[in-house]
Design an enzyme around this catalytic site. Sequence first.
Site, PDB file in Angstrom:
ATOM      1  N   HIS A   7       0.744  -1.208   0.038  1.00 14.86           N
ATOM      2  CA  HIS A   7       0.026   0.097   0.032  1.00 14.86           C
ATOM      3  C   HIS A   7       1.078   1.329  -0.052  1.00 14.86           C
ATOM      4  CE1 HIS A   7      -1.901  -3.191   2.554  1.00 14.86           C
ATOM      5  NE2 HIS A   7      -2.636  -3.002   1.611  1.00 14.86           N
ATOM      6  N   GLY A  23      -8.110  12.443   5.706  1.00 11.52           N
ATOM      7  CA  GLY A  23      -8.774  11.297   5.075  1.00 11.52           C
ATOM      8  C   GLY A  23      -8.425  11.185   3.685  1.00 11.52           C
ATOM      9  N   ARG A  27      -6.366  16.329   0.098  1.00  9.91           N
ATOM     10  CA  ARG A  27      -6.069  17.326   1.119  1.00  9.91           C
ATOM     11  C   ARG A  27      -4.563  17.015   1.310  1.00  9.91           C
ATOM     12  NH1 ARG A  27      -9.648  16.421   5.666  1.00  9.91           N
ATOM     13  NH2 ARG A  27     -11.456  16.809   4.100  1.00  9.91           N
ATOM     14  N   ARG A  46      -2.554   3.280  -5.301  1.00  9.86           N
ATOM     15  CA  ARG A  46      -4.017   3.495  -5.043  1.00  9.86           C
ATOM     16  C   ARG A  46      -4.349   5.142  -4.790  1.00  9.86           C
ATOM     17  NH1 ARG A  46      -6.928  -1.270  -3.338  1.00  9.86           N
ATOM     18  NH2 ARG A  46      -5.354  -3.080  -3.329  1.00  9.86           N
ATOM     19  N   ARG A  90      -4.197  12.764  13.019  1.00 12.38           N
ATOM     20  CA  ARG A  90      -5.211  12.818  12.107  1.00 12.38           C
ATOM     21  C   ARG A  90      -6.002  14.281  11.972  1.00 12.38           C
ATOM     22  NH1 ARG A  90      -9.829  11.884   9.407  1.00 12.38           N
ATOM     23  NH2 ARG A  90     -11.858  12.120  10.226  1.00 12.38           N
ATOM     24  N   ILE A  91      -6.086  14.619  10.765  1.00 14.45           N
ATOM     25  CA  ILE A  91      -6.954  15.979  10.388  1.00 14.45           C
ATOM     26  C   ILE A  91      -7.965  15.753   9.479  1.00 14.45           C
ATOM     27  CG2 ILE A  91      -5.068  17.560  11.236  1.00 14.45           C
ATOM     28  CD1 ILE A  91      -4.075  17.615   8.405  1.00 14.45           C
ATOM     29  N   GLY A  92      -9.182  15.775   9.925  1.00 12.58           N
ATOM     30  CA  GLY A  92     -10.277  15.313   9.207  1.00 12.58           C
ATOM     31  C   GLY A  92     -11.604  16.227   9.364  1.00 12.58           C
ATOM     32  N   SER A  93     -12.518  15.937   8.917  1.00 10.20           N
ATOM     33  CA  SER A  93     -13.934  16.416   9.031  1.00 10.20           C
ATOM     34  C   SER A  93     -14.739  15.558   9.930  1.00 10.20           C
ATOM     35  CB  SER A  93     -14.697  16.735   7.612  1.00 10.20           C
ATOM     36  OG  SER A  93     -14.691  15.498   7.010  1.00 10.20           O
ATOM     37  N   GLU A 182     -17.354  10.772  13.291  1.00 10.87           N
ATOM     38  CA  GLU A 182     -16.299  10.681  12.181  1.00 10.87           C
ATOM     39  C   GLU A 182     -15.942   9.329  12.258  1.00 10.87           C
ATOM     40  OE1 GLU A 182     -12.484  10.377  13.031  1.00 10.87           O
ATOM     41  OE2 GLU A 182     -13.571   9.163  14.488  1.00 10.87           O
ATOM     42  N   MET A 183     -14.947   8.987  11.283  1.00 13.79           N
ATOM     43  CA  MET A 183     -14.934   7.550  11.039  1.00 13.79           C
ATOM     44  C   MET A 183     -13.359   6.816  11.110  1.00 13.79           C
ATOM     45  SD  MET A 183     -17.345   7.305   7.557  1.00 13.79           S
ATOM     46  CE  MET A 183     -17.640   5.483   7.990  1.00 13.79           C
ATOM     47  N   GLU A 184     -12.482   7.610  11.718  1.00 15.99           N
ATOM     48  CA  GLU A 184     -11.190   6.914  11.699  1.00 15.99           C
ATOM     49  C   GLU A 184     -10.374   6.823  13.087  1.00 15.99           C
ATOM     50  OE1 GLU A 184     -12.511   8.013   7.599  1.00 15.99           O
ATOM     51  OE2 GLU A 184     -11.913   9.396   9.340  1.00 15.99           O
ATOM     52  N   SER A 206     -17.823  19.740   9.557  1.00 15.11           N
ATOM     53  CA  SER A 206     -18.303  19.721   8.071  1.00 15.11           C
ATOM     54  C   SER A 206     -19.797  20.112   7.760  1.00 15.11           C
ATOM     55  CB  SER A 206     -17.549  19.084   7.146  1.00 15.11           C
ATOM     56  OG  SER A 206     -17.986  17.744   7.719  1.00 15.11           O
ATOM     57  N   ASP A 207     -20.577  19.276   8.859  1.00 11.84           N
ATOM     58  CA  ASP A 207     -21.916  19.429   8.891  1.00 11.84           C
ATOM     59  C   ASP A 207     -22.567  18.997  10.210  1.00 11.84           C
ATOM     60  OD1 ASP A 207     -22.923  16.232   8.846  1.00 11.84           O
ATOM     61  OD2 ASP A 207     -20.686  16.720   7.927  1.00 11.84           O
ATOM     62  N   ARG A 220     -14.186  21.541   1.884  1.00 13.01           N
ATOM     63  CA  ARG A 220     -13.836  20.379   3.132  1.00 13.01           C
ATOM     64  C   ARG A 220     -12.227  20.315   2.742  1.00 13.01           C
ATOM     65  NH1 ARG A 220     -17.657  15.656   4.685  1.00 13.01           N
ATOM     66  NH2 ARG A 220     -19.601  16.760   4.424  1.00 13.01           N
TER      67      ARG A 220
END
Length: 234
Positions: A7, A23, A27, A46, A90-93, A182-184, A206-207, A220
Amino acid sequence: MSIPTPHNSAKKGDIAKKVLMPGDPLRAKYIAETYLENPVCFNTVRNMFGYTGTYKGEQISVMGSGMGMPSMGIYSYELYNFYDVEKIIRIGSAGALQDDVSVMDVVIAMSACTDSNYASQYQLPGTFAPTASYELVARAVEVAKEQGTPVRVGSVVSSDAFYGDNPESSKAWRKMRVLCVEMECAALFMNAARAGKEALGILTISDHVFRDEAISAEARQTSFNRMMEIALGI
């Protein structure tokens, strides 16, 4: 596992000890091109772009994690265990759950609840509580104050389902004062704990799950600058 991995095409030494992980790989590209000096791309496998450069004299890498805990689990595991990375931020929404959390607010994830079965692999005799590194949390709060950015610090929930079938689940997490979904983060925090490394999640709202508030996909990708600058300043 040999290096490069299936990967990640980076070689030993191509990746810095500190890695910022949005994510979205685009970004990661934006951060590298906007903030890093002399960024060098170390991965395109990928289309999960990864770059290493310098920020105020410090070597830093930035790489996408993909969406969800299985994807974060793969990339963060390899960074910690194969590439000698010490810190992943981690920097995310995220989607807000509380009335006093609004779109574009910055949240520092102190802990990550989850509906995921990710921790089952460790065969623990109870329930593991995924938490961020205290040192990174404290430093993030300090940097945010220096930069004049208000932040919320607290618990988030990392969900396996973006389109969940239970309409009551968000209300249940909201009842427990969880700030956002969030998801991670949970997978990242668990991988860090298992590897004896450090992890942190910094999120921009973000929402809003309970209000009609949201920003565009383009925003985003490019407008979460306050969150990015806190992560870079740690």
